[in-house]
Design a protein around this motif. Structure first.
Motif, PDB file in Angstrom:
ATOM      1  N   GLN A 202       0.799  -1.225   0.000  1.00 36.25           N
ATOM      2  CA  GLN A 202       0.000   0.000   0.000  1.00 36.25           C
ATOM      3  C   GLN A 202       0.835   1.279   0.000  1.00 36.25           C
ATOM      4  OE1 GLN A 202      -2.764   0.220   3.239  1.00 36.25           O
ATOM      5  NE2 GLN A 202      -3.783   2.014   2.428  1.00 36.25           N
TER       6      GLN A 202
ATOM      7  N   PRO B 245      -4.582  -3.328  -1.025  1.00 33.04           N
ATOM      8  CA  PRO B 245      -4.848  -2.144  -1.853  1.00 33.04           C
ATOM      9  C   PRO B 245      -3.558  -1.344  -2.085  1.00 33.04           C
ATOM     10  CG  PRO B 245      -5.698  -1.829   0.376  1.00 33.04           C
ATOM     11  CD  PRO B 245      -5.213  -3.246   0.293  1.00 33.04           C
TER      12      PRO B 245
ATOM     13  N   GLN C 209      -0.523   1.399  -9.338  1.00 27.17           N
ATOM     14  CA  GLN C 209      -1.274   0.570 -10.293  1.00 27.17           C
ATOM     15  C   GLN C 209      -0.961   0.980 -11.724  1.00 27.17           C
ATOM     16  OE1 GLN C 209      -3.260  -2.199  -9.557  1.00 27.17           O
ATOM     17  NE2 GLN C 209      -3.001  -2.452 -11.769  1.00 27.17           N
ATOM     18  N   ALA C 210      -0.802   2.257 -11.960  1.00 27.27           N
ATOM     19  CA  ALA C 210      -0.481   2.746 -13.306  1.00 27.27           C
ATOM     20  C   ALA C 210       0.872   2.201 -13.778  1.00 27.27           C
ATOM     21  CB  ALA C 210      -0.475   4.264 -13.322  1.00 27.27           C
TER      22      ALA C 210
ATOM     23  N   LEU D  89      -1.841   2.314  -4.233  1.00 31.97           N
ATOM     24  CA  LEU D  89      -2.156   3.635  -4.788  1.00 31.97           C
ATOM     25  C   LEU D  89      -2.401   3.548  -6.288  1.00 31.97           C
ATOM     26  CD1 LEU D  89       0.624   5.677  -2.952  1.00 31.97           C
ATOM     27  CD2 LEU D  89      -1.791   5.523  -2.332  1.00 31.97           C
ATOM     28  N   GLU D  90      -3.208   4.466  -6.799  1.00 26.86           N
ATOM     29  CA  GLU D  90      -3.495   4.488  -8.238  1.00 26.86           C
ATOM     30  C   GLU D  90      -2.217   4.704  -9.063  1.00 26.86           C
ATOM     31  OE1 GLU D  90      -6.578   7.255  -9.259  1.00 26.86           O
ATOM     32  OE2 GLU D  90      -7.958   6.431  -7.775  1.00 26.86           O
ATOM     33  N   THR D  91      -1.284   5.491  -8.529  1.00 27.34           N
ATOM     34  CA  THR D  91      -0.035   5.739  -9.259  1.00 27.34           C
ATOM     35  C   THR D  91       0.794   4.466  -9.370  1.00 27.34           C
ATOM     36  OG1 THR D  91       0.991   6.493  -7.198  1.00 27.34           O
ATOM     37  CG2 THR D  91       0.092   8.195  -8.668  1.00 27.34           C
TER      38      THR D  91
ATOM     39  N   ALA E 220       5.337   4.910  -6.587  1.00 31.09           N
ATOM     40  CA  ALA E 220       5.372   4.538  -8.001  1.00 31.09           C
ATOM     41  C   ALA E 220       6.764   4.714  -8.604  1.00 31.09           C
ATOM     42  CB  ALA E 220       4.349   5.364  -8.780  1.00 31.09           C
TER      43      ALA E 220
ATOM     44  N   ASP F 233       0.279  -1.370 -14.813  1.00 29.54           N
ATOM     45  CA  ASP F 233      -0.514  -1.506 -16.051  1.00 29.54           C
ATOM     46  C   ASP F 233       0.395  -1.301 -17.231  1.00 29.54           C
ATOM     47  OD1 ASP F 233      -2.802  -2.009 -14.593  1.00 29.54           O
ATOM     48  OD2 ASP F 233      -3.536   0.052 -14.720  1.00 29.54           O
TER      49      ASP F 233
END
Length: 69
Positions: free
Chosen positions: A28, A59, A65-66, A61-63, A32, A69
């Protein structure tokens, strides 16, 4: 004249290297930028890996996850 590019020679000798896997966990509070640098470092190793597994432990952070991806 023969090309003596070290990276070319290393790739030709790849069959002589032991097989290994990389296992990396992502948490978590991971950042990034550091994850991106760590992944790039694994791909820059002299001895190529056979598999690279990234485990997302909860979970993130969105950064982060980016980057995945």
């Amino acid at each position: 004249m023969t090309d003596k590019n070290p990276s070319t020679d290393k790739k030709k000798q790849a069959t002589n290297w032991p097989k290994y896997s990389i296992l990396m966990s992502v948490y978590q509070n991971d950042q990034a930028e550091f994850l991106d640098r760590a992944i790039a470092s694994m791909f820059a190793q002299t001895v190529p890996f056979d598999e690279f597994i990234i485990v997302v432990d909860g979970p993130i952070l969105e950064t982060v996850q980016a980057v995945l991806d």
